[in-house]
Design an enzyme around this catalytic site. Structure first.
Site, PDB file in Angstrom:
ATOM      1  N   ARG A 191       4.186  17.429 -18.721  1.00 46.82           N
ATOM      2  CA  ARG A 191       5.029  16.564 -19.728  1.00 46.82           C
ATOM      3  C   ARG A 191       4.938  16.650 -21.052  1.00 46.82           C
ATOM      4  O   ARG A 191       3.657  16.417 -21.606  1.00 46.82           O
ATOM      5  CB  ARG A 191       4.947  14.948 -18.951  1.00 46.82           C
ATOM      6  N   HIS A 224      12.469  23.083 -20.215  1.00 52.95           N
ATOM      7  CA  HIS A 224      12.278  22.503 -19.204  1.00 52.95           C
ATOM      8  C   HIS A 224      12.835  23.058 -17.691  1.00 52.95           C
ATOM      9  O   HIS A 224      13.548  22.532 -17.178  1.00 52.95           O
ATOM     10  CB  HIS A 224      12.778  21.033 -19.167  1.00 52.95           C
TER      11      HIS A 224
END
Ligand code: NDP
Length: 309
Positions: free
Chosen positions: A224, A272
């Site tokens: 993250r 991502h």
């Protein structure tokens, strides 16, 4: 009695996941009515892709579990109206995809692929013998479902792998550490971040920890974005303390077009995409949990609200 499962997600999420879910429920003779339109008070399970589509879960008075299609839960775990268990996605193709992304990017840096891809200038540079994997220590920060799978794949390729987690682990082939993160990264030529985002993990990678890595280390972040303090990483890239960072996740996504990471010669941005939930295996995980719930058995992959993951 028919089980009512409410699907929460975008139109695209529905098109991606609903066919596999419906087919899997039928194959397994689970009498589940999956819909985007159930009345909240009638819902037995919430199958959730997107977040922020529903903010107030208090009308779901009989819901037995919220079954997430993603691995991360930082966007919902602190919602006080979610009083039912949250089960996150473990498996569902996420592990296989993450192993491929991590292995590919570790090998890119390990074999020095960039020098050959970008160095097509007519000069025959064959004087450097690259080290073997056995001479390239790799550390994985976070030894959960994904970190452990990636670590074991790298062990299989011959890398000495150290892993670090909150609780002490015992995983074949991996040197497992907990405690001071600097002990985990001090020899790592490549560090991979696979921790969840929680108040404890935010900015885990800061100036102190970057300075504890060997000079010229590589960093991969498919975990993250906020695990890294961006200004500290940019400073470490400037001095060469970090040779290159391959980043899949960011504090703000999509990464803004003017963010310094985009144009930085020592940064690779991937959008991502390290690993996505795959509809067919994910449907089996959701079906497993509904079957368990209906049989009165404990759910799998339940999130620990206190820990935040
Ligand atoms: P898990 O919950 O299975 O594993 C998390 C690991 O991090 C555990 O080993 C845990 O320790 C460790 N950890 C948590 N907090 C701390 C802390 N404060 N200090 C040290 N270690 C800590 O998660 P997954 O492996 O399934 O997924 C990891 C993350 O990967 C997800 O949360 C998500 O953010 C990210 N992800 C990214 C994707 C992408 O495409 N980029 C796709 C899927 C996931 P312990 O074992 O002791 O609990």
């Amino acid at each position: 009695m028919t089980v009512k499962a409410l699907f929460v997600g975008t139109d695209d999420d529905w098109d991606t996941f609903a066919p596999s879910l419906i087919a899997t429920f039928a194959d397994r003779a689970l009498d589940v009515d999956l819909s985007r339109d159930h009345t909240p008070a009638d819902v037995d399970y919430i199958v959730m892709a997107g977040s922020k589509i529903i903010e107030d879960f208090s009308p779901f008075t009989r819901c037995k579990a919220l079954l997430r299609l993603w691995a991360g839960v930082e966007d919902i775990v602190n919602n006080p109206t979610i009083t039912m268990p949250i089960c996150r996605m473990v498996g569902g193709g996420l592990d296989a995809g993450m192993v491929e992304w991590v292995t590919a990017h570790v090998l890119r840096h390990h074999v020095g692929m960039d020098a050959h891809i970008h160095g097509q200038d007519g000069i025959w540079r064959n004087t450097v013998t690259p080290p073997l994997a056995s001479e390239r220590p790799v550390t994985i920060l976070g030894l959960g479902a994904l970190g452990a799978a990636c670590g074991q794949a790298l062990v299989g390729l011959g890398f000495p792998v150290t892993g670090w987690s909150r609780s002490q682990k015992d995983i074949t082939g991996i040197t497992c550490l907990s405690g001071d993160i600097k002990d985990a990264v001090k020899d790592a030529q490549i560090t991979v971040l696979l921790m969840p985002l929680t108040p404890d993990t935010k900015h885990t990678i800061n100036a102190d920890v970057l300075a504890a890595m060997p000079n010229g280390a590589f960093l991969l972040n498919p975990g993250r974005g906020p695990l890294i303090k961006d200004e500290d990483l940019l400073a470490a890239l400037e001095t060469g303390q970090i040779a290159h960072a391959t980043l899949d996740t960011f504090e703000v996504e999509p990464l803004p077009a003017d963010h310094p990471y985009w144009a930085h010669p020592q940064v690779t941005v991937t959008p991502h995409i390290a690993s996505a939930t795959r509809p067919a295996p994910a449907a089996q995980v959701i079906a497993d949990n509904i079957a368990r719930g209906e049989a009165g058995q404990p759910f799998l992959h339940v999130v620990d609200r206190t820990a935040g993951y």
